[in-house]
Scaffold this motif. Structure first.
Motif, PDB file in Angstrom:
ATOM      1  N   MET A   1      -4.927   6.539   7.353  1.00 22.10           N
ATOM      2  CA  MET A   1      -3.971   5.256   7.174  1.00 22.10           C
ATOM      3  C   MET A   1      -3.907   4.198   8.258  1.00 22.10           C
ATOM      4  O   MET A   1      -3.886   3.006   8.030  1.00 22.10           O
ATOM      5  CB  MET A   1      -2.649   5.942   7.044  1.00 22.10           C
TER       6      MET A   1
ATOM      7  N   SER B   1      -3.467   1.330  -3.544  1.00 24.94           N
ATOM      8  CA  SER B   1      -3.632  -0.119  -3.125  1.00 24.94           C
ATOM      9  C   SER B   1      -4.091  -1.004  -4.391  1.00 24.94           C
ATOM     10  O   SER B   1      -5.246  -0.743  -4.907  1.00 24.94           O
ATOM     11  CB  SER B   1      -4.260  -0.564  -2.052  1.00 24.94           C
TER      12      SER B   1
ATOM     13  N   VAL C   1       0.765  -1.325  -0.005  1.00 26.17           N
ATOM     14  CA  VAL C   1       0.049   0.047  -0.093  1.00 26.17           C
ATOM     15  C   VAL C   1       0.908   1.333  -0.109  1.00 26.17           C
ATOM     16  O   VAL C   1       1.774   1.407   0.833  1.00 26.17           O
ATOM     17  CB  VAL C   1      -1.004   0.023   1.334  1.00 26.17           C
TER      18      VAL C   1
ATOM     19  N   SER D   1      -6.762   3.334   9.756  1.00 26.94           N
ATOM     20  CA  SER D   1      -7.768   2.661   9.369  1.00 26.94           C
ATOM     21  C   SER D   1      -7.458   1.610   8.653  1.00 26.94           C
ATOM     22  O   SER D   1      -8.089   0.460   8.777  1.00 26.94           O
ATOM     23  CB  SER D   1      -8.837   3.609   8.920  1.00 26.94           C
ATOM     24  N   LYS D   2      -6.796   1.875   7.470  1.00 26.46           N
ATOM     25  CA  LYS D   2      -6.452   1.000   6.367  1.00 26.46           C
ATOM     26  C   LYS D   2      -5.537  -0.138   7.006  1.00 26.46           C
ATOM     27  O   LYS D   2      -5.757  -1.441   6.736  1.00 26.46           O
ATOM     28  CB  LYS D   2      -5.644   1.674   5.195  1.00 26.46           C
TER      29      LYS D   2
ATOM     30  N   THR E   1      -7.677  -2.305   9.263  1.00 25.17           N
ATOM     31  CA  THR E   1      -8.560  -3.258   8.356  1.00 25.17           C
ATOM     32  C   THR E   1      -7.688  -4.376   7.817  1.00 25.17           C
ATOM     33  O   THR E   1      -8.244  -5.610   7.766  1.00 25.17           O
ATOM     34  CB  THR E   1      -9.245  -2.453   7.251  1.00 25.17           C
ATOM     35  N   MET E   2      -6.688  -4.251   7.466  1.00 26.42           N
ATOM     36  CA  MET E   2      -5.654  -5.130   6.542  1.00 26.42           C
ATOM     37  C   MET E   2      -5.467  -6.188   7.818  1.00 26.42           C
ATOM     38  O   MET E   2      -5.258  -7.499   7.733  1.00 26.42           O
ATOM     39  CB  MET E   2      -4.643  -4.723   5.902  1.00 26.42           C
TER      40      MET E   2
ATOM     41  N   THR F   1      -7.373   6.114  -2.277  1.00 26.06           N
ATOM     42  CA  THR F   1      -8.205   7.049  -1.038  1.00 26.06           C
ATOM     43  C   THR F   1      -7.710   8.242  -0.999  1.00 26.06           C
ATOM     44  O   THR F   1      -6.384   8.446  -1.134  1.00 26.06           O
ATOM     45  CB  THR F   1      -7.780   5.940   0.097  1.00 26.06           C
TER      46      THR F   1
ATOM     47  N   GLU G   1      -7.315   0.387  -5.570  1.00 24.81           N
ATOM     48  CA  GLU G   1      -8.058   1.267  -4.653  1.00 24.81           C
ATOM     49  C   GLU G   1      -7.445   2.745  -4.649  1.00 24.81           C
ATOM     50  O   GLU G   1      -6.297   2.738  -4.546  1.00 24.81           O
ATOM     51  CB  GLU G   1      -8.333   0.975  -3.177  1.00 24.81           C
TER      52      GLU G   1
END
Length: 163
Positions: free
Chosen positions: A119, A57, A39, A121-122, A125-126, A96, A94
């Motif tokens: 960032m 990403s 990412v 949050s990403k 999530t991953m 963002t 993606e």
């Protein structure tokens, strides 16, 4: 007393030897297979907020071998890679939106905090999807001198997970 010492030493050696067993190394001593995902965060450091900042990403993969030329030093044996730029491009990704570091008033710390929240949050999530953050690489290209006014700050997050 000597027998007790030998018994305790044998247990200690046994426990230590078990601590070196690789938990990922199952299935007939085959190493665990992993996949990686990168990412990239590009943050503008262009004065006056004129740049663009994004987190990118890719959702598709490419085989680097399709775009690689192997050089041997013998020009007659080297084969030029004939791939076109359009074949290398990724269209499924993606993007963002992020905020720029600067606005008309100068550096905007609130924008940096907002980007950090997005960032994070990403990354969270991953991790929830089974990815592990393996590496972080950063780079900056700031103003190239008088009148340039260009610049970006890049962060690459490399994730991995078992297949």
């Amino acid at each position: 007393m000597k027998k007790n010492f030998l018994f305790i030493a044998a247990i200690a050696v046994g426990l230590i030897s078990f601590s070196f067993i690789n938990k990922e190394d199952s299935n007939d001593n085959k190493p665990a297979q992993v996949e990686y995902k990168v990412v990239t965060v590009v943050e503008s450091i262009v004065p006056n907020g004129l740049g663009r900042s994004r987190m990118i990403s890719a959702n598709e993969s490419k085989d680097y071998k399709e775009f690689t030329t192997v050089r041997s030093g013998d020009k007659d044996k080297d084969e030029k890679n004939k791939s076109k730029r359009s074949e290398i491009r990724v269209k499924d990704y993606e993007e963002t939106k992020l905020l720029n570091f600067y606005n008309l008033g100068g550096i905007r710390f609130q924008n940096i905090a907002a980007n950090d929240a997005v960032m994070t949050s990403k990354v969270n999530t991953m991790i929830a999807e089974g990815w592990e953050l393996a590496f972080i690489n950063t780079g900056v290209e700031s103003s190239g001198g008088k009148g340039d006014g260009q610049g970006i700050f890049i962060t690459r997050y490399t994730f991995k997970r078992s297949i």
